[in-house]
Enzyme design. Structure first.
Site, short mmCIF file in Angstrom:
data_model
loop_
_atom_site.label_atom_id
_atom_site.label_comp_id
_atom_site.label_asym_id
_atom_site.label_seq_id
_atom_site.Cartn_x
_atom_site.Cartn_y
_atom_site.Cartn_z
N ASN A 7 0.89 -1.18 0.00
CA ASN A 7 0.00 0.00 0.00
C ASN A 7 0.92 1.22 0.00
O ASN A 7 1.47 1.60 1.03
CB ASN A 7 -0.88 -0.04 1.25
CG ASN A 7 -1.84 1.13 1.32
OD1 ASN A 7 -1.78 2.05 0.50
ND2 ASN A 7 -2.72 1.10 2.29
N ARG A 90 -2.46 -2.17 -3.51
CA ARG A 90 -3.67 -1.41 -3.27
C ARG A 90 -3.63 -0.16 -4.15
O ARG A 90 -2.68 0.61 -4.09
CB ARG A 90 -3.76 -1.00 -1.81
CG ARG A 90 -4.99 -0.18 -1.56
CD ARG A 90 -4.93 0.53 -0.26
NE ARG A 90 -6.11 1.37 -0.12
CZ ARG A 90 -6.16 2.49 0.58
NH1 ARG A 90 -5.09 2.90 1.22
NH2 ARG A 90 -7.25 3.17 0.65
N HIS A 179 -13.04 2.58 0.09
CA HIS A 179 -13.07 1.49 1.09
C HIS A 179 -13.71 0.22 0.51
O HIS A 179 -14.21 -0.62 1.26
CB HIS A 179 -13.88 1.89 2.34
CG HIS A 179 -13.25 2.95 3.19
ND1 HIS A 179 -13.99 3.93 3.81
CD2 HIS A 179 -11.97 3.18 3.53
CE1 HIS A 179 -13.21 4.72 4.50
NE2 HIS A 179 -11.95 4.29 4.34
N LEU A 208 -16.07 2.49 10.01
CA LEU A 208 -15.85 3.69 10.81
C LEU A 208 -14.41 3.73 11.32
O LEU A 208 -14.09 3.15 12.36
CB LEU A 208 -16.84 3.73 11.99
CG LEU A 208 -18.32 3.49 11.63
CD1 LEU A 208 -19.19 3.50 12.88
CD2 LEU A 208 -18.81 4.51 10.61
N GLY A 211 -10.93 7.62 8.37
CA GLY A 211 -11.81 7.84 7.21
C GLY A 211 -13.00 6.92 7.42
O GLY A 211 -12.81 5.79 7.88
N ARG A 240 -12.28 15.01 8.38
CA ARG A 240 -13.01 15.44 7.17
C ARG A 240 -14.45 15.80 7.52
O ARG A 240 -15.08 15.14 8.34
CB ARG A 240 -13.03 14.31 6.14
CG ARG A 240 -11.69 14.01 5.53
CD ARG A 240 -11.83 13.05 4.35
NE ARG A 240 -10.57 12.37 4.13
CZ ARG A 240 -10.44 11.05 4.04
NH1 ARG A 240 -11.50 10.26 4.12
NH2 ARG A 240 -9.25 10.53 3.86
N ASN A 334 -13.95 -1.10 17.82
CA ASN A 334 -13.49 -0.91 19.21
C ASN A 334 -14.37 -0.03 20.08
O ASN A 334 -14.24 -0.08 21.30
CB ASN A 334 -12.10 -0.27 19.20
CG ASN A 334 -11.07 -1.21 18.59
OD1 ASN A 334 -10.87 -2.31 19.09
ND2 ASN A 334 -10.44 -0.79 17.51
N GLU A 383 -8.10 -5.61 5.10
CA GLU A 383 -7.95 -5.25 3.69
C GLU A 383 -6.75 -5.95 3.06
O GLU A 383 -6.80 -6.32 1.89
CB GLU A 383 -7.81 -3.72 3.57
CG GLU A 383 -9.15 -3.03 3.83
CD GLU A 383 -9.05 -1.54 4.09
OE1 GLU A 383 -8.60 -1.16 5.18
OE2 GLU A 383 -9.42 -0.75 3.22
P1 ADP Z 1 -7.72 4.64 9.21
O1 ADP Z 1 -7.34 3.27 8.66
O2 ADP Z 1 -8.84 5.29 8.46
O3 ADP Z 1 -6.58 5.54 9.47
P2 ADP Z 1 -8.56 3.12 11.55
O4 ADP Z 1 -9.58 2.20 10.97
O5 ADP Z 1 -7.25 2.55 11.98
O6 ADP Z 1 -8.35 4.40 10.65
O7 ADP Z 1 -9.23 3.85 12.82
C1 ADP Z 1 -8.51 4.71 13.64
C2 ADP Z 1 -9.45 5.34 14.65
O8 ADP Z 1 -10.09 4.32 15.43
C3 ADP Z 1 -8.74 6.19 15.68
O9 ADP Z 1 -8.57 7.51 15.23
C4 ADP Z 1 -9.71 6.14 16.84
O10 ADP Z 1 -10.64 7.19 16.72
C5 ADP Z 1 -10.45 4.83 16.69
N1 ADP Z 1 -10.11 3.86 17.74
C6 ADP Z 1 -9.08 3.00 17.77
N2 ADP Z 1 -9.11 2.27 18.92
C7 ADP Z 1 -10.19 2.69 19.62
C8 ADP Z 1 -10.76 2.35 20.88
N3 ADP Z 1 -10.24 1.42 21.66
N4 ADP Z 1 -11.87 3.02 21.28
C9 ADP Z 1 -12.41 3.98 20.50
N5 ADP Z 1 -11.92 4.34 19.30
C10 ADP Z 1 -10.82 3.71 18.86
#
Ligand code: ADP
Length: 397
Positions: A7, A90, A179, A208, A211, A240, A334, A383
């Site tokens: 990626n 990717r 996504h 969620l 992004g 965003r 999470n 992914e």
């Molecule tokens: P991306 O791949 O889009 O960068 P991720 O899918 O890794 O993002 O998600 C990251 C986000 O997940 C973090 O910014 C945070 O808000 C949330 N996150 C991660 N762990 C937890 C948790 N234990 N409780 C709540 N939110 C969490």
């Protein structure tokens, strides 16, 4: 077959080596600050994580160092490069050209370059990653897996903007969605877990993360999704804005004396829950601030969860029903309270949360009660595994 999944961003490169038979990750890591100074992390499964601060002047050097790690006599995970049977890349944007993963022939790479206009930050970097791998691994088949491809099944009523049609015809201004690899993987996995054929299910996937996007998957096909021409549309995200009245752009530009470009940067990087709260884009920070009485942090959480619930409502209407709502990615996997709040809006669909089942992080689980009319689930996305699977399928064809 062992598949290297890449990626590639403009100054970073994430990688995983996956054994496609066992679906185990053999090693993974990240090259950062490529072209600036350079930092490589390498984590072999079961071994110690290593960090190298050697210079990474370009992506070819970065890929070379990754391959050196993977084949290292002491801490490598394969004896030689000959063990790596394919590389899966990717690719962010496949435009209307790519509705599925594809073998990266010269012709395909030219088409990906043509899509750069639609993703100027991402596609050129993706192509640089492909070229670097081709140079160092000649003869190894390379496959491109597109973030947009899964959504190419959207009908015109879902992908057309209400703009003069000629902008679609001349410039490809339409909704593409992103996504896709995650939405495809998670919807298939939901059907597997439920022991049903995906063709018989109406699924709404809530991806969620930092992004965020939602996808309506009817009979295994994406029929609508919340991101659009770019990943800026739809949900409130970490930084965003998601969807807003486009007239705001000119209004803010005038008030703050900013260019359109600067306003767009604010919409991409300084908005979302970060912008509303002024605290953080990370939901853990928002929740602890809200618990301490920070009303803007609470407002950010409220806006986020409310908008997710509204999109679930849209897509239940779009599909004339919904059987399953799935949560995935960092927040979806999470955040127990975010899931509970979103589902509290969906009682009208007959969706009932089981609070005890919901009390989990990062594992596959049904979180609705047995008598719930709509099944709610958590499914961690993967992914890289999805890219490895698609790569093997194309190479074996
Ligand atoms: P991306 O791949 O889009 O960068 P991720 O899918 O890794 O993002 O998600 C990251 C986000 O997940 C973090 O910014 C945070 O808000 C949330 N996150 C991660 N762990 C937890 C948790 N234990 N409780 C709540 N939110 C969490």
């Amino acid at each position: 077959m062992k598949v290297l999944v890449i990626n590639c961003g403009s100054s970073s490169l994430k990688y995983q080596l996956i054994d496609s038979e066992t679906e185990q990750v053999l090693a993974k890591g990240l090259c950062e600050r490529i072209g600036i100074d350079g930092r490589l992390t390498y984590s072999p499964t079961g071994g110690e994580k290593k960090v190298f601060e050697d210079p990474l002047p370009d992506h070819t050097v970065a890929v070379g160092k990754v391959l050196d790690c993977l084949t290292h006599p002491e801490y490598g995970v394969v004896a030689s490069l000959a063990e790596i049977g394919a590389v899966g890349h990717r690719i962010v944007h496949g435009g209307e050209k790519f509705a599925a993963a594809t073998l990266l022939t010269e012709e395909a790479i030219t088409e990906i370059e043509k899509c750069s206009e639609l993703a100027p930050l991402h596609n050129p970097a993706n192509v640089i990653g492909i070229r670097a791998c081709q140079k160092l691994m000649p003869g190894v088949p390379m496959v491109g897996v597109f973030d947009t491809a899964f959504h190419q099944t959207m009908p015109p009523k879902a992908f057309l903007y209400s703009l003069p049609y000629e902008y679609y015809e001349k410039y490809g201004v339409r909704r593409y969605g992103f996504h896709g690899t995650s939405h495809s993987y998670v919807s298939k996995r939901a059907a597997e877990i439920l022991g049903k054929d995906v063709k018989d299910l109406k699924i709404i996937v809530c991806h969620l993360g930092n992004g965020a996007s939602i996808c309506a998957v009817d009979g295994g096909k994406s029929v609508d999704t919340s991101m659009g021409f770019t990943p800026l549309e739809g949900l409130t995200m970490g930084t965003r804005s998601g969807g807003l009245d486009p007239a705001i752009l000119e209004f803010i530009a005038g008030k703050e004396n900013l260019s359109l470009d600067q306003v767009l940067t604010i919409l991409n990087k300084k908005s979302g829950v970060q912008g509303i709260s002024g605290v953080s884009s990370d939901f853990r920070d928002l929740e602890s601030a809200a618990a301490e009485g920070n009303t803007r942090a609470q407002a950010a959480l409220d806006v986020f969860t409310y908008r997710v619930a509204k999109f679930v409502g849209y897509y239940a209407a779009a599909m004339n029903g919904v059987d399953v709502v799935v949560f995935t990615a960092g927040i979806g996997e999470n955040d127990i309270s975010v899931r509970a709040t979103i589902l509290s809006y969906l009682g009208f669909l007959g969706c009932k949360l089981d609070p005890e089942a919901n009390n989990i992080r990062g594992e596959e689980r049904i979180i609705s009660t047995p008598d719930s009319k709509v099944i709610a689930m958590v499914i961690p996305t993967n992914e890289e595994l999805a890219i490895a699977r698609e790569t093997v399928a194309i190479v074996n064809k």
